[in-house]
Design a protein around this motif. Structure first.
Motif, short mmCIF file in Angstrom:
data_model
loop_
_atom_site.label_atom_id
_atom_site.label_comp_id
_atom_site.label_asym_id
_atom_site.label_seq_id
_atom_site.Cartn_x
_atom_site.Cartn_y
_atom_site.Cartn_z
N ARG A 8 21.68 -2.12 -9.28
CA ARG A 8 20.52 -1.37 -8.34
C ARG A 8 19.58 -0.57 -9.05
NH1 ARG A 8 25.50 1.10 -8.86
NH2 ARG A 8 25.64 1.09 -6.48
N PRO A 9 18.09 -0.27 -8.67
CA PRO A 9 17.25 0.11 -8.80
C PRO A 9 17.54 1.36 -9.43
CG PRO A 9 16.40 -0.61 -6.91
CD PRO A 9 18.13 -0.57 -6.78
N GLY A 10 17.08 1.89 -10.60
CA GLY A 10 17.35 3.10 -11.06
C GLY A 10 16.12 4.32 -10.85
N ARG A 11 15.25 4.48 -11.95
CA ARG A 11 14.36 5.58 -11.74
C ARG A 11 12.97 5.01 -12.20
NH1 ARG A 11 14.89 9.56 -16.48
NH2 ARG A 11 15.72 8.72 -18.16
N PHE A 12 12.07 5.87 -11.90
CA PHE A 12 10.60 5.74 -12.54
C PHE A 12 10.53 6.29 -13.80
CE2 PHE A 12 9.03 5.19 -8.05
CZ PHE A 12 8.57 3.97 -8.21
N LEU A 13 9.90 6.08 -14.85
CA LEU A 13 9.53 6.66 -16.03
C LEU A 13 7.90 6.37 -16.54
CD1 LEU A 13 12.59 5.19 -18.32
CD2 LEU A 13 12.10 7.80 -17.47
N GLY A 64 0.80 -1.13 -0.18
CA GLY A 64 0.00 -0.03 -0.04
C GLY A 64 0.85 1.28 0.15
N GLY A 65 0.19 2.41 -0.18
CA GLY A 65 0.85 3.65 -0.07
C GLY A 65 1.67 3.93 -1.49
N GLU A 66 2.48 4.94 -1.59
CA GLU A 66 3.15 5.50 -2.81
C GLU A 66 4.25 4.36 -2.99
OE1 GLU A 66 5.33 9.35 -4.54
OE2 GLU A 66 4.54 9.49 -2.40
N ALA A 67 4.36 3.96 -4.16
CA ALA A 67 5.56 3.23 -4.62
C ALA A 67 6.99 3.98 -4.59
CB ALA A 67 5.43 2.64 -6.08
N VAL A 68 7.85 3.26 -3.93
CA VAL A 68 9.19 3.81 -3.92
C VAL A 68 10.11 2.77 -4.16
CG1 VAL A 68 10.85 4.96 -2.33
CG2 VAL A 68 8.53 5.26 -1.94
N LEU A 69 11.10 3.00 -5.07
CA LEU A 69 11.94 2.14 -5.43
C LEU A 69 13.38 2.00 -4.13
CD1 LEU A 69 13.12 3.00 -9.26
CD2 LEU A 69 11.54 0.96 -8.23
N PRO A 70 13.60 0.72 -3.91
CA PRO A 70 14.35 0.66 -2.71
C PRO A 70 15.87 1.19 -3.13
CG PRO A 70 14.17 -1.32 -3.89
CD PRO A 70 13.41 -0.63 -4.37
N PHE A 74 10.67 -4.16 -2.39
CA PHE A 74 10.45 -3.69 -3.85
C PHE A 74 8.92 -3.57 -4.00
CE2 PHE A 74 10.82 -3.89 -8.25
CZ PHE A 74 11.84 -3.31 -8.68
N PRO A 75 8.70 -2.52 -4.75
CA PRO A 75 7.12 -2.08 -4.61
C PRO A 75 6.18 -2.95 -5.54
CG PRO A 75 8.43 -0.44 -6.12
CD PRO A 75 9.34 -1.52 -5.36
N TYR A 76 6.59 -3.70 -6.25
CA TYR A 76 5.76 -4.45 -7.16
C TYR A 76 6.28 -6.01 -7.12
CZ TYR A 76 5.50 0.40 -9.14
OH TYR A 76 5.18 1.47 -9.14
N PRO A 77 5.25 -7.00 -7.38
CA PRO A 77 5.56 -8.51 -7.49
C PRO A 77 6.29 -8.67 -8.91
CG PRO A 77 3.33 -8.03 -7.87
CD PRO A 77 3.93 -6.66 -7.51
N ALA A 78 7.36 -9.22 -8.59
CA ALA A 78 8.18 -9.61 -9.99
C ALA A 78 7.31 -10.34 -11.11
CB ALA A 78 9.25 -10.44 -9.71
#
Length: 295
Positions: free
Chosen positions: A121-126, A32-38, A90-94
């Motif tokens: 490493r995680p990068g950024r949202f697009l 829940g909540g806003e998605a954030v990349l680790p 991680f914010p989403y299921p693989a």
């Protein structure tokens, strides 16, 4: 696992069963909540071993004289990407993520016997009109110097997300048929054995149907490697770059054709269906060793 300077080190392999089990558990995990990349990185050491590279090269169509395929470090780093996406932070299921785009760049020739330090490493949202896209970044160093890097762009289907627009490849110059490939039904299982990517949509018709596909689907990174093998010069690459957009599923068994633009310093290409009307993959290759094969 060990942690040094904010980077977690992994030495044990990640089995196909662990990938599938972790992915299924992730589907059941409520978020829940806003998605954030680790904000963390994973790292492993890996040698460029002749036997493993030879098996991969044979399956993807690389000739021995082409040396270490430019796509091989992605295979070595894939377990790190999976560990990131299977993490509880991680914010989403693989399972269910869509691989949209992949770009790799090689800064120096790779040789059998080299030892690489791979970091993911995680990068950024697009932003994407079908959901939230995000990147995973990989770097490979040899003796402390970067020799390779890659970016994988994934999509979580749903509400349109945040960030700059995802990259687009036009493929306008890929108008010349080069090769036709016949893909066997077991290609996904063979590639999974070599790559460690045991996603059931690639390895079985039943697994594919569970996720809405009528048959098993070829791995996008196999299709990319097969195209690169066909268009690269008959010599090891030094500095090179190749990026692709995955456009449509390629069902197994099947037949597809490789199309490419005029030979030159940069070459656009597409992998199309048997009719030549539908693009499964669209890409651009910029090699340095001897130019692009004039096929």
């Amino acid at each position: 696992m060990t942690a040094t300077g904010g980077i977690e080190r992994f030495d044990a392999p990640l089995s196909g069963a662990a990938v599938i089990g972790g992915a299924l558990r992730g589907m059941l995990r409520a978020k829940g909540g806003e998605a954030v990349l680790p904000q963390r990185a994973l790292q492993r050491e890996a040698g460029l071993e002749a036997e493993a590279i030879g098996a991969y090269a044979d399956l993807c169509g690389f000739a021995p004289e082409q040396g270490v395929p430019i796509t091989w470090p992605h295979i070595l780093a894939f377990p790190l990407q999976m560990r990131l996406m299977l993490g509880t932070d991680f914010p989403y299921p693989a399972m269910g993520l869509v691989h949209l785009h992949n770009r790799i760049r090689q800064q120096a020739r790779l040789n059998i016997g080299d030892r690489l330090t791979l970091t993911a490493r995680p990068g950024r949202f697009l932003s994407h009109d079908k959901g939230q896209a995000f990147t995973l970044e990989i770097t490979a160093t040899r003796d402390g110097a970067k020799v390779w890097d890659g970016t994988s762009l994934y999509l979580h289907l749903g509400r349109r997300g945040q960030g700059d627009p995802a990259p687009v490849l036009s493929g306008d110059e890929a108008d010349r048929p080069v090769e036709t490939w016949t893909l066997p039904a077991n290609l996904g299982r063979r590639y999974a054995h070599i790559s460690g990517d045991a996603n059931p949509i690639h390895t079985s018709a039943l697994g594919a149907r569970l996720f809405g596909f009528r048959r098993a689907v070829a791995h996008g990174m196999w299709t990319k490697a097969r195209a690169v093998a066909a268009l690269s010069p008959p010599a090891p690459l030094d500095v090179a770059e190749v990026e692709v957009a995955f456009r449509a599923p390629l069902f197994l068994p099947g037949q597809v054709s490789l199309y490419a633009g005029p030979a030159g310093d940069i070459r656009d290409f597409e992998v199309r269906d048997a009719t030549g009307a539908r693009a499964h993959l669209r890409g651009r290759l910029t090699p340095s060793s001897g130019g692009i094969v004039a096929c």
